[in-house]
Design a protein around this motif. Structure first.
Motif, PDB file in Angstrom:
ATOM      1  N   UNK A 146       0.937  -1.118  -0.137  1.00 27.16           N
ATOM      2  CA  UNK A 146       0.079  -0.117  -0.028  1.00 27.16           C
ATOM      3  C   UNK A 146       0.981   1.171  -0.116  1.00 27.16           C
ATOM      4  N   UNK A 147       0.685   2.043  -0.858  1.00 28.48           N
ATOM      5  CA  UNK A 147       1.248   3.243  -1.005  1.00 28.48           C
ATOM      6  C   UNK A 147       0.469   4.516  -1.691  1.00 28.48           C
ATOM      7  N   UNK A 148       1.235   5.430  -2.136  1.00 29.87           N
ATOM      8  CA  UNK A 148       0.486   6.663  -2.593  1.00 29.87           C
ATOM      9  C   UNK A 148       1.143   7.204  -3.799  1.00 29.87           C
ATOM     10  N   UNK A 149       0.522   7.791  -4.967  1.00 30.08           N
ATOM     11  CA  UNK A 149       1.324   8.589  -6.044  1.00 30.08           C
ATOM     12  C   UNK A 149       1.685  10.127  -5.795  1.00 30.08           C
ATOM     13  N   UNK A 150       1.603  10.165  -4.437  1.00 25.32           N
ATOM     14  CA  UNK A 150       2.039  11.659  -4.081  1.00 25.32           C
ATOM     15  C   UNK A 150       0.985  12.384  -3.378  1.00 25.32           C
ATOM     16  N   UNK A 151       1.424  13.374  -2.413  1.00 21.41           N
ATOM     17  CA  UNK A 151       0.682  14.065  -1.683  1.00 21.41           C
ATOM     18  C   UNK A 151      -0.138  14.988  -2.163  1.00 21.41           C
ATOM     19  N   UNK A 152      -1.243  15.755  -1.519  1.00 22.00           N
ATOM     20  CA  UNK A 152      -1.981  16.989  -1.687  1.00 22.00           C
ATOM     21  C   UNK A 152      -1.686  18.130  -0.953  1.00 22.00           C
ATOM     22  N   UNK A 153      -1.244  19.144  -1.383  1.00 23.93           N
ATOM     23  CA  UNK A 153      -0.906  20.313  -0.195  1.00 23.93           C
ATOM     24  C   UNK A 153      -2.177  21.010   0.253  1.00 23.93           C
ATOM     25  N   UNK A 154      -2.047  20.961   1.563  1.00 24.26           N
ATOM     26  CA  UNK A 154      -3.307  21.496   2.290  1.00 24.26           C
ATOM     27  C   UNK A 154      -2.908  22.868   3.395  1.00 24.26           C
ATOM     28  N   UNK A 155      -2.305  23.724   2.317  1.00 21.21           N
ATOM     29  CA  UNK A 155      -2.040  25.057   2.975  1.00 21.21           C
ATOM     30  C   UNK A 155      -0.607  25.530   3.175  1.00 21.21           C
ATOM     31  N   UNK A 156      -0.029  24.313   3.403  1.00 22.11           N
ATOM     32  CA  UNK A 156       1.518  24.224   3.492  1.00 22.11           C
ATOM     33  C   UNK A 156       2.297  24.857   2.276  1.00 22.11           C
ATOM     34  N   UNK A 157       3.198  25.948   2.748  1.00 24.86           N
ATOM     35  CA  UNK A 157       3.774  26.769   1.495  1.00 24.86           C
ATOM     36  C   UNK A 157       2.915  27.423   0.496  1.00 24.86           C
ATOM     37  N   UNK A 158       1.917  27.738   1.070  1.00 27.43           N
ATOM     38  CA  UNK A 158       0.829  28.679   0.337  1.00 27.43           C
ATOM     39  C   UNK A 158       0.326  27.714  -0.737  1.00 27.43           C
ATOM     40  N   UNK A 159       0.061  26.391  -0.640  1.00 27.75           N
ATOM     41  CA  UNK A 159      -0.443  25.615  -1.682  1.00 27.75           C
ATOM     42  C   UNK A 159      -1.664  24.773  -1.205  1.00 27.75           C
ATOM     43  N   UNK A 160      -2.769  24.947  -1.990  1.00 31.52           N
ATOM     44  CA  UNK A 160      -4.014  23.984  -1.516  1.00 31.52           C
ATOM     45  C   UNK A 160      -4.265  23.294  -2.730  1.00 31.52           C
ATOM     46  N   UNK A 161      -4.384  22.218  -2.363  1.00 31.00           N
ATOM     47  CA  UNK A 161      -4.817  20.984  -3.737  1.00 31.00           C
ATOM     48  C   UNK A 161      -3.834  21.134  -4.883  1.00 31.00           C
ATOM     49  N   UNK A 162      -4.133  20.214  -5.808  1.00 29.30           N
ATOM     50  CA  UNK A 162      -3.448  19.920  -6.943  1.00 29.30           C
ATOM     51  C   UNK A 162      -4.456  20.307  -8.207  1.00 29.30           C
ATOM     52  N   UNK A 163      -4.017  20.982  -9.295  1.00 25.46           N
ATOM     53  CA  UNK A 163      -4.662  21.368 -10.304  1.00 25.46           C
ATOM     54  C   UNK A 163      -3.814  21.680 -11.395  1.00 25.46           C
ATOM     55  N   UNK A 164      -3.889  21.079 -12.650  1.00 29.87           N
ATOM     56  CA  UNK A 164      -3.060  21.185 -13.586  1.00 29.87           C
ATOM     57  C   UNK A 164      -3.030  22.711 -14.175  1.00 29.87           C
ATOM     58  N   UNK A 165      -3.880  23.564 -13.831  1.00 25.05           N
ATOM     59  CA  UNK A 165      -3.621  24.991 -14.061  1.00 25.05           C
ATOM     60  C   UNK A 165      -2.942  25.800 -13.297  1.00 25.05           C
ATOM     61  N   UNK A 166      -2.749  25.399 -12.028  1.00 27.53           N
ATOM     62  CA  UNK A 166      -1.971  25.862 -10.891  1.00 27.53           C
ATOM     63  C   UNK A 166      -0.472  25.402 -10.780  1.00 27.53           C
ATOM     64  N   UNK A 167       0.337  26.290 -10.414  1.00 29.00           N
ATOM     65  CA  UNK A 167       1.692  25.937 -10.430  1.00 29.00           C
ATOM     66  C   UNK A 167       1.916  25.137  -9.082  1.00 29.00           C
ATOM     67  N   UNK A 168       2.784  24.117  -9.204  1.00 26.77           N
ATOM     68  CA  UNK A 168       2.842  23.187  -7.911  1.00 26.77           C
ATOM     69  C   UNK A 168       4.464  23.142  -7.710  1.00 26.77           C
ATOM     70  N   UNK A 169       4.767  23.678  -6.470  1.00 24.47           N
ATOM     71  CA  UNK A 169       6.208  23.463  -6.033  1.00 24.47           C
ATOM     72  C   UNK A 169       6.348  22.355  -5.039  1.00 24.47           C
TER      73      UNK A 169
END
Length: 395
Positions: free
Chosen positions: A225-248
């Protein structure tokens, strides 16, 4: 093989979280080899799956290796089960025995956990366990936290204190890049909604573990059991994943939970502190089924079941033009313009304190190593030597 997208290692008590009660996940951790520092090598899902199915880092040159075809040669068909339509192209490029895509409707909160997207995946895996089809590999990928946040609202409410606002009722994961300070109530609601999905995983896992435990040991599968990557929940001023938004890239996205339960819970309570990467998973599956590994001049992948092998000295996640280098003592985010944010490991688990300016001897070494490691992987060449300074932590 069960992959839950968007699931961060920061939301499991076995990885240090104290505010979520997850008895089934705790049971799985106790019965498993738990990898403490597992890194996904890209957050691009299509690239990640192509790398998994060719058993290589996403940046590595193509060489025609096909995990499914290699397993088929030793009589092990690989079946993909998923509710993620983005995997259609990757699935069609490899010799899978079958690929089943479950349709998804408009996200909405459900009345019962059995009605959730995740429940469909878990139910089909449990049905497979009840059959006796011989050796085969079921690779189940769930949209998970990247899909509908559809657990019953009671899961979120169970995480709220009496004085807290009512938890949010959205079923579509929010996604934004706030410019200023994020309100505490918004962060609280995010953690409650996301935490409710983790509680859902725990509820569904309880039945899966019970189904496995009821089987004779010689019929129990290797469960990963594993994951293909997390989702930001406010840390580093990022919320969620969206192809239209930059992701650091930061460790809350690149570090994933990884647990391997062997038949009969053999080697349970084993906690691996060395570094591991997502390309170690196909190497592990090939070793488990006694199939030949790829023959490459330079390949750092190794089976996670061979605990006596020399550990990796680094991992590298590459998404877009961003690199995230991890050594046992440091995490370094290197952006396309060559700028670096540096974090002391393992203490700064989620990259909260950037020490690049304080460690002016370490920072240029980290930048150079990240870029040279990227170049070596792309060329199929041996990795550059790790400077000893990057093996030593903050004094």
């Amino acid at each position: 093989m069960l992959v839950i997208d968007g699931w961060s290692a920061g939301f499991l008590s076995s990885y240090g979280t104290a505010w979520l009660e997850t008895p089934a996940l705790n049971q799985l951790a106790a019965q498993s080899i738990l990898v403490e520092h597992a890194t996904v090598e890209t957050l691009n899902l299509d690239q990640l799956y192509r790398s998994w199915f060719r058993a290589a880092h996403p940046l590595a040159p193509e060489d025609g290796f096909d995990l499914a075809a290699q397993l088929a040669q030793v009589g092990v068909p690989l079946h993909l089960l998923t509710d993620e339509a983005l995997l259609r192209d990757a699935a069609g490029s490899f010799g899978l025995a079958s690929a089943e895509f479950l349709p998804c409707s408009e996200p909405q909160i459900t009345e019962h956990e059995d009605e959730t997207e995740l429940a469909r995946i878990f139910a089909l895996v449990c049905d497979w366990l009840d059959s006796d089809g011989g050796d085969e590999l079921i690779w189940a990928h769930a949209r998970g936290m990247a899909g509908a946040w559809d657990a019953p609202l009671d899961y979120r409410r169970s995480l709220a204190e009496d004085e807290d606002p009512e938890p949010p009722t959205y079923a579509t994961p929010p996604s934004s890049r706030p410019e200023g300070k994020i309100e505490p109530d918004e962060l609280l609601g995010l953690s409650q909604a996301y935490g409710g999905q983790v509680l859902l995983i725990d509820t569904l896992l309880e039945e899966l573990l019970a189904t496995i435990g009821a089987l004779p040991v010689d019929r129990q599968p290797l469960l990963i059991i594993t994951s293909s990557g997390g989702i930001p929940l406010g840390l580093h001023r990022q919320i969620g994943r969206d192809a239209a938004l930059p992701l650091a890239l930061f460790s809350n996205l690149t570090q994933t939970p990884l647990m391997l339960r062997l038949p009969g819970a053999a080697q349970g309570l084993t906690r691996v502190q060395s570094l591991a990467s997502s390309s170690d998973l196909p190497a592990t599956l090939l070793a488990w089924f006694a199939a030949p590994q790829p023959t490459r001049a330079a390949d750092a992948a190794r089976s996670l079941l061979l605990l006596d092998l020399p550990p990796r000295d680094r991992t590298l996640c590459a998404t877009g033009d961003d690199l995230y280098l991890r050594t046992i003592s440091w995490g370094a985010r290197v952006s396309s313009d060559g700028k670096c944010q540096l974090f002391g490991k393992p203490d700064d688990r989620w990259d909260v304190n950037d020490v690049a300016n304080r460690c002016q001897q370490i920072t240029p070494l980290a930048i150079e190593l990240a870029q040279q490691t990227r170049d070596a992987i792309q060329q199929g060449a041996p990795l550059p030597e790790l400077p000893k300074e990057l093996t030593q932590g903050l004094a």
